[in-house]
Write a protein that holds these residues in place. Structure first.
Motif, PDB file in Angstrom:
ATOM      1  N   GLY A 256       3.588  14.441   3.344  1.00 39.13           N
ATOM      2  CA  GLY A 256       2.132  14.514   3.457  1.00 39.13           C
ATOM      3  C   GLY A 256       1.476  14.892   2.133  1.00 39.13           C
ATOM      4  O   GLY A 256       0.466  14.323   1.735  1.00 39.13           O
ATOM      5  N   ILE A 259       1.377  12.014  -0.341  1.00 39.95           N
ATOM      6  CA  ILE A 259       0.302  11.053  -0.078  1.00 39.95           C
ATOM      7  C   ILE A 259      -1.010  11.583  -0.652  1.00 39.95           C
ATOM      8  O   ILE A 259      -1.777  10.853  -1.281  1.00 39.95           O
ATOM      9  N   LYS A 263      -3.334   9.984  -3.759  1.00 43.24           N
ATOM     10  CA  LYS A 263      -4.576   9.406  -3.239  1.00 43.24           C
ATOM     11  C   LYS A 263      -5.472   8.827  -4.338  1.00 43.24           C
ATOM     12  O   LYS A 263      -5.894   7.672  -4.280  1.00 43.24           O
ATOM     13  N   PHE A 266      -4.069   5.770  -5.895  1.00 40.73           N
ATOM     14  CA  PHE A 266      -4.068   4.647  -4.961  1.00 40.73           C
ATOM     15  C   PHE A 266      -5.387   3.890  -5.072  1.00 40.73           C
ATOM     16  O   PHE A 266      -5.436   2.670  -5.167  1.00 40.73           O
ATOM     17  N   LEU A 267      -6.504   4.633  -5.131  1.00 42.26           N
ATOM     18  CA  LEU A 267      -7.814   4.002  -5.173  1.00 42.26           C
ATOM     19  C   LEU A 267      -7.982   3.167  -6.444  1.00 42.26           C
ATOM     20  O   LEU A 267      -8.753   2.219  -6.476  1.00 42.26           O
ATOM     21  N   SER A 274       1.396   6.808  -2.834  1.00 42.04           N
ATOM     22  CA  SER A 274       0.966   7.170  -1.478  1.00 42.04           C
ATOM     23  C   SER A 274       1.603   6.317  -0.392  1.00 42.04           C
ATOM     24  O   SER A 274       1.770   6.783   0.730  1.00 42.04           O
ATOM     25  N   VAL A 275       1.917   5.073  -0.717  1.00 38.39           N
ATOM     26  CA  VAL A 275       2.335   4.151   0.343  1.00 38.39           C
ATOM     27  C   VAL A 275       3.738   4.476   0.860  1.00 38.39           C
ATOM     28  O   VAL A 275       3.956   4.530   2.073  1.00 38.39           O
ATOM     29  N   GLY A 278       4.060   7.504   3.200  1.00 35.60           N
ATOM     30  CA  GLY A 278       3.384   7.189   4.472  1.00 35.60           C
ATOM     31  C   GLY A 278       4.258   6.323   5.346  1.00 35.60           C
ATOM     32  O   GLY A 278       4.385   6.554   6.560  1.00 35.60           O
ATOM     33  N   LEU A 279       4.892   5.317   4.737  1.00 33.86           N
ATOM     34  CA  LEU A 279       5.814   4.454   5.488  1.00 33.86           C
ATOM     35  C   LEU A 279       6.941   5.295   6.072  1.00 33.86           C
ATOM     36  O   LEU A 279       7.346   5.101   7.220  1.00 33.86           O
TER      37      LEU A 279
ATOM     38  N   TRP B 146      -3.043   8.581   6.509  1.00 34.82           N
ATOM     39  CA  TRP B 146      -2.471   7.478   5.735  1.00 34.82           C
ATOM     40  C   TRP B 146      -3.184   6.176   6.079  1.00 34.82           C
ATOM     41  O   TRP B 146      -3.568   5.407   5.194  1.00 34.82           O
ATOM     42  N   LEU B 149      -6.488   6.164   4.457  1.00 36.77           N
ATOM     43  CA  LEU B 149      -6.395   5.867   3.032  1.00 36.77           C
ATOM     44  C   LEU B 149      -6.208   4.367   2.810  1.00 36.77           C
ATOM     45  O   LEU B 149      -6.896   3.739   1.991  1.00 36.77           O
TER      46      LEU B 149
END
Lengths: 305, 308
Positions: A256, A259, A263, A266-267, A274-275, A278-279, B146, B149
């Motif tokens: 967590g 991620i 963040k 990622f943007l 982050s990906v 999360g996966l 997630w 996001l």
């Protein structure tokens, strides 16, 4: 509700007469036929193995920062053959961190669930077995605990406590026992009316013996189902806590938190930080959900087709 | 009817008292002195002692609890440590945002979940069924933050359909993504539950009767089966309110929506204890209220349940 148990027992008897199988053997056969459940089971097994053998399947240390050895070029490298999931802004290998992160998630999932199973089953059985004022009190406590939004409650608790892993297990466990108490109480209330419990009372067994020898073994199936599903949701809860910055403290590789760290990047297009964590959360929780669903279908003969 | 309502209301009181007690216990095991936190490092012992006295922190715990109970019931929850707002003000100014978000999320969850569940049950073992249930289990297993996001990156950054996070000038477009993200989990749960309860009901005798007397499949499903199938779904919506409120904490954080959820994270980061107390109490109250509403609505779905 008594008929359900009777039906269960009847079916169990029939099965035993025909093929001499126990409820568990029977359940296992049904479970093996359920492809989704087996898929879930394998997801869990693979991730557990990855967590146990983490040093053998990763090339780096989870906290090794390659910006010190290889300079800024090791910063935010996209996935490639050297860094399978890329690197983060400190030049740490994300694949290694994701694998080590499984250790944290599984530890919390198992430890916190164990605490809540113990508290929940004990309180639920006591409430169901003794009834009366004791039952009223425990049921009231269960309802009160249920009234709090889980995440906020744990957040508040964690914010008040000094950061430490065992305290985090305790905090989550102390709050999530209520669902186990409900299941256990309902089951015990059904069981204590049954003849074999009456018989045990008649031959002079004391309460402790009746609860541990006669009642608890019979409520195991629904508790196991509930436990499997609960581990998944506790893993999810822990990742939410870490995401908000209240769970595991860095630099430990909590999914967590990874991620949340990734963040910003990622943007602006650097998605890998982050990906992948999360996966990982999704796959692990999916595993527990599929397996738990399968267990419920397998151990609850009512739904047998 | 009135009897039933009163009985339910009275039944909620012990739970509310319990909730207040738990919040009190939680906030009095704080390591650290609230007065000191409020004054920061600059406070001298005398002012701190004075503030402790003003806040009633020098009284015995039992008196503090009774005071707290009285204050909670009269909505006198004290002031925020950080700014001069009272806790009640701090919460009420944040309510509209959270209410809109939660309302849209529930509406989306019902509008998506119930039809998906019906179709899956009617076309059991078809690809629609497998697809819908696959979507549902993913919706339950994917972490909300997630998904949030990913959706921000996809819809705001890559596709540019949504202007961004925050509330803009209060346009509803800013609520679209957060509501969908927040509604995803309840939608998935509702779809699964509608399907299983529908499957149980279509095997019952009265459905066979309805079919045998020549009613169209549509009427059988929509009029005869659905109404009964929805009873457990209504229960779950009530229970899901709690997890929705948890979801609000995360969703508002990611989408920068100034609601109760964000308020709670701010308060936790600043160790603003009165606000934390207030928010936890408020959310628990909302949960009790939501379940009261669910209880009162059962007879509407199932006339066999009488009010008395």
């Amino acid at each position: 509700m008594k008929t359900k148990i009777e039906k269960q027992k009847e079916e169990k008897n029939i099965n035993q007469k025909m093929e001499g199988r126990s409820l568990w053997a029977d359940g296992w056969i049904r479970l093996k036929r359920n492809k989704l459940a087996m898929f879930g089971m394998w997801l869990i097994i693979i991730i557990c193995l990855a967590a146990i053998f983490a040093p053998y399947i990763t090339r780096y240390d989870p906290n090794e920062q390659f910006i010190w050895t290889e300079g800024p070029s090791a910063k935010l490298v996209p996935p490639c053959s050297k860094y399978w999931f890329g690197t983060d802004v400190y030049g740490r290998d994300i694949y290694t961190r994701v694998i080590y992160g499984a250790r944290i998630s599984l530890q919390i999932g198992f430890a916190a669930t164990a605490i809540s199973v113990i508290i929940g089953v004990i309180l639920g059985s006591i409430a169901g077995y003794y009834g009366g004022i004791i039952d009223d009190f425990i049921s009231w406590l269960t309802n009160v605990i249920f009234a709090f939004p889980f995440l906020l409650f744990v957040l508040a608790l964690v914010a008040y406590l000094p950061p430490s892993l065992p305290l985090l297990y305790m905090a989550i466990g102390v709050i999530s026992w209520a669902s186990f108490a409900r299941v256990a109480r309902g089951q015990v209330i059904q069981l204590k009316e049954m003849e074999f419990v009456e018989a045990a009372t008649a031959i002079g067994s004391h309460d402790k013996r009746i609860i541990f020898k006669h009642i608890l073994p019979n409520i195991l199936a629904p508790i196991i189902v509930q436990t499997t599903l609960e581990i998944g949701s506790i893993i999810m809860l822990e990742s939410s806590l870490s995401f908000l910055g209240f769970g595991i403290q860095p630099p430990k590789p909590a999914w967590g938190y990874m991620i949340s760290e990734g963040k910003q990047y990622f943007l602006s297009g650097q998605w890998w930080w982050s990906v992948f964590p999360g996966l990982a959360i999704m796959i692990l929780v999916l595993g527990f959900n599929l397996f738990g669903d399968g267990l419920r279908d397998a151990l609850d003969p009512r739904l047998k087709q | 009817m009135l009897n039933y309502v009163i009985r339910r209301l009275v039944g909620a009181i012990p739970v509310l008292i319990g909730v207040i007690a738990v919040v009190f216990i939680l906030t009095t095991i704080v390591p650290g002195d609230p007065a000191r936190i409020m004054m920061g490092q600059r406070g001298n012992p005398e002012t701190i002692a004075k503030i402790r006295h003003e806040m009633g922190l020098d009284k015995p715990l039992s008196i503090q609890f009774l005071d707290f109970m009285k204050n909670a019931l009269t909505l006198n929850l004290g002031k925020s440590y950080r700014n001069n707002m009272t806790v009640v003000e701090a919460i009420t100014t944040r309510i509209p945002v959270t209410f809109k978000l939660a309302f849209f999320a529930i509406v989306i969850a019902i509008l998506v979940g119930v039809p998906l569940g019906i179709i899956s049950a009617v076309k059991q073992y078809s690809w629609i069924d497998y697809g819908a249930m696959f979507f549902a289990i993913l919706g339950i297993s994917a972490p909300v933050f997630w998904v949030a996001l990913l959706s921000v990156v996809l819809f705001c950054v890559i596709l540019g359909w949504i202007p961004g996070t925050g509330t803009g000038n209060g346009e509803l477009i800013y609520y679209v993504l957060p509501s969908i993200v927040l509604g995803l989990r309840p939608a998935a749960l509702i779809a699964r539950l509608t399907r299983s309860s529908m499957l149980e009901i279509v095997r019952q005798d009265y459905i066979r009767t309805a079919r045998a007397k020549g009613l169209s499949e549509r009427v059988v499903i929509m009029r005869h089966a659905l109404r009964n199938a929805l009873i457990p779904v209504v229960t779950v919506i009530g229970i899901e309110v709690a997890s929705l409120l948890s979801g609000v904490v995360i969703t508002e954080q990611i989408f920068s929506l100034p609601g109760i959820g964000r308020l709670s994270v701010e308060a936790l980061t600043n160790r603003d204890f009165p606000v934390i107390r207030g928010v936890v109490l408020f959310m628990a109250f909302i949960f009790v209220l939501a379940n009261l509403i669910v209880d009162l609505s059962y007879p509407f779905f199932d006339p066999r349940i009488k009010y008395d």
